[in-house]
Design an enzyme around this catalytic site. Structure first.
Site, mmCIF file in Angstrom:
data_model
loop_
_atom_site.group_PDB
_atom_site.id
_atom_site.type_symbol
_atom_site.label_atom_id
_atom_site.label_comp_id
_atom_site.label_asym_id
_atom_site.label_seq_id
_atom_site.Cartn_x
_atom_site.Cartn_y
_atom_site.Cartn_z
ATOM 1 N N GLY A 1 -4.964 -5.300 6.924
ATOM 2 C CA GLY A 1 -6.114 -4.424 7.036
ATOM 3 C C GLY A 1 -7.186 -4.831 8.022
ATOM 4 N N THR B 1 0.830 -1.202 0.000
ATOM 5 C CA THR B 1 0.000 0.000 0.000
ATOM 6 C C THR B 1 0.868 1.258 0.000
ATOM 7 O OG1 THR B 1 -1.741 -1.126 1.229
ATOM 8 C CG2 THR B 1 -1.717 1.260 1.367
ATOM 9 N N THR C 1 -0.475 1.200 6.503
ATOM 10 C CA THR C 1 -0.267 0.063 5.611
ATOM 11 C C THR C 1 -0.068 -1.179 6.457
ATOM 12 O OG1 THR C 1 1.205 -0.919 3.951
ATOM 13 C CG2 THR C 1 2.222 0.603 5.511
ATOM 14 N N GLY C 2 -0.700 -2.275 6.076
ATOM 15 C CA GLY C 2 -0.542 -3.492 6.858
ATOM 16 C C GLY C 2 -1.687 -4.453 6.691
ATOM 17 N N ARG D 1 -13.300 -8.547 -1.026
ATOM 18 C CA ARG D 1 -12.655 -8.103 0.213
ATOM 19 C C ARG D 1 -12.160 -6.667 0.109
ATOM 20 N NH1 ARG D 1 -7.283 -6.081 1.703
ATOM 21 N NH2 ARG D 1 -6.936 -6.608 3.910
ATOM 22 N N VAL D 2 -12.384 -5.899 1.167
ATOM 23 C CA VAL D 2 -11.892 -4.527 1.269
ATOM 24 C C VAL D 2 -11.137 -4.393 2.579
ATOM 25 C CG1 VAL D 2 -12.519 -2.091 1.433
ATOM 26 C CG2 VAL D 2 -13.808 -3.612 -0.099
ATOM 27 N N GLY D 3 -9.943 -3.834 2.526
ATOM 28 C CA GLY D 3 -9.140 -3.651 3.730
ATOM 29 C C GLY D 3 -9.319 -2.280 4.345
ATOM 30 N N ASP D 4 -8.311 -1.829 5.056
ATOM 31 C CA ASP D 4 -8.429 -0.572 5.798
ATOM 32 C C ASP D 4 -8.151 0.664 4.951
ATOM 33 O OD1 ASP D 4 -5.635 -1.536 5.784
ATOM 34 O OD2 ASP D 4 -5.227 0.275 6.927
#
Length: 328
Positions: free
Chosen positions: A247, A193, A244-245, A221-224
């Site tokens: 999520g 990211t 970043t990481g 899927r959706v992350g942070d």
């Protein structure tokens, strides 16, 4: 008169050092965190990553040095990284399990706390610019999937064929993950990211983040990264953060907002707040990092992984680009 001079001297001495020496503008960027170690990095890859970070810093710094807004600066920096295949955003984004590229991004203005985000877009060359368009030219904060793609085309943003985002290296990562069958996704434990935070000459802050997600993600899927308060947050009353990481853990911790809240309500330094929240995230099981800056001119980062692609610049300051954990 002597008493007045004495009083002014006392007031000056009582001011925090950061307030007395705050640079006119600041910019901090990241290109992802994870298992980034010297013995696992080729000289060519390291040089390319550092060059990409340098170009992004130059793009954002040019905006800020010219009196531009923090919002313009973070967008400019991220657009450079979205075009660089060495990072997991835009061109060079990782593949979903089905072999497609689905892009997420967000942006936030610390002066007004206006924000925009997109998730699962497939045809916008610069997702961060689409996120800004959602913020400025729609009544919403987040758009997703087909609707976000339609909105992008309607607003005249630059479109790209899906093949533009795909690279052979990312496709090989997907095939490797499928062959090993050892985890849900992201076999290499690298969260590529990209993000940027900035303070401009007017004292306003802004933050933005852009990503392709994690290798092998499924079911939309959706992350942070596109979630305001998790992967991105900016508030002139506190600070600006991009994360970043992993999520799922950053969402549960509410990482970006949590850092800003500690700065606002507890009076912690940005570094202290970031370290505490990253520690709590690690305790949950999450790995990654954050970048931060604030109205005081403080800049920094915190990560609980072996390394993080990162860089910072400021008015009159030294440009710093780093990858490994033992660098400045």
């Amino acid at each position: 008169m002597i008493r007045l001079i004495s009083l002014l001297g006392v007031l000056s001495m009582s001011l925090p050092a950061a307030a007395q020496s705050a640079p006119e503008w600041t910019l901090v960027i990241h290109g992802g965190a994870g298992v980034l170690q010297r013995d696992k990095m080729t000289p060519e890859r390291e040089a390319a990553a550092r060059a990409g970070l340098d170009a992004a810093l130059d793009a954002g710094s040019k905006v800020l040095a010219g009196g531009g807004s923090a919002l313009d600066a973070v967008e400019a920096a991220i657009r450079v990284l979205e075009d660089d295949p060495n990072f997991n955003a835009g061109r060079g984004a990782v593949f979903t399990y089905e072999g497609t590229n689905e892009l997420d991004a967000s942006i936030m203005d610390g002066a007004t706390r206006a924000a925009g985000a997109v998730a699962g877009v497939t045809r916008t060359r610069h997702p961060v610019s689409l996120a800004r368009k959602v913020m400025e030219d729609s009544p919403h904060v987040m758009l997703a999937g087909k609707g976000a793609d339609i909105f992008s085309a309607e607003k005249g943003l630059e479109q790209a064929d899906p093949s533009w985002f795909a690279t052979d290296e990312r496709r090989q990562q997907l095939e490797k993950m499928k062959a090993k069958k050892t985890s849900w996704f992201d076999v290499d434990m690298k969260y590529g990211t990209v993000g940027a935070v900035a303070k401009d000459k007017a004292g306003h802050v802004a933050a933005a983040t852009s990503t392709g997600g994690v290798t092998g993600k499924r079911w939309g899927r959706v992350g942070d990264s596109p979630i305001i308060g998790a992967g991105t947050y900016a508030d002139d009353r506190g600070c600006a953060i991009s994360a970043t990481g992993s999520g799922e853990y950053f969402i549960r911790e509410g990482v970006a907002h949590e850092i800003c809240a500690r700065v606002r309500f507890k009076g912690e330094s940005l570094k202290t707040a970031a370290d505490v929240v990253m520690g709590e995230t690690k305790a949950l099981g999450g790995s990654g990092g954050v970048i931060v800056t604030g109205p005081t001119g403080e800049m920094g980062w915190s990560f609980n992984t072996p390394g993080m692609y990162r860089g910072k610049a400021s008015a009159g300051g030294k440009k710093v680009i780093a990858i490994y954990g033992d660098e400045e």
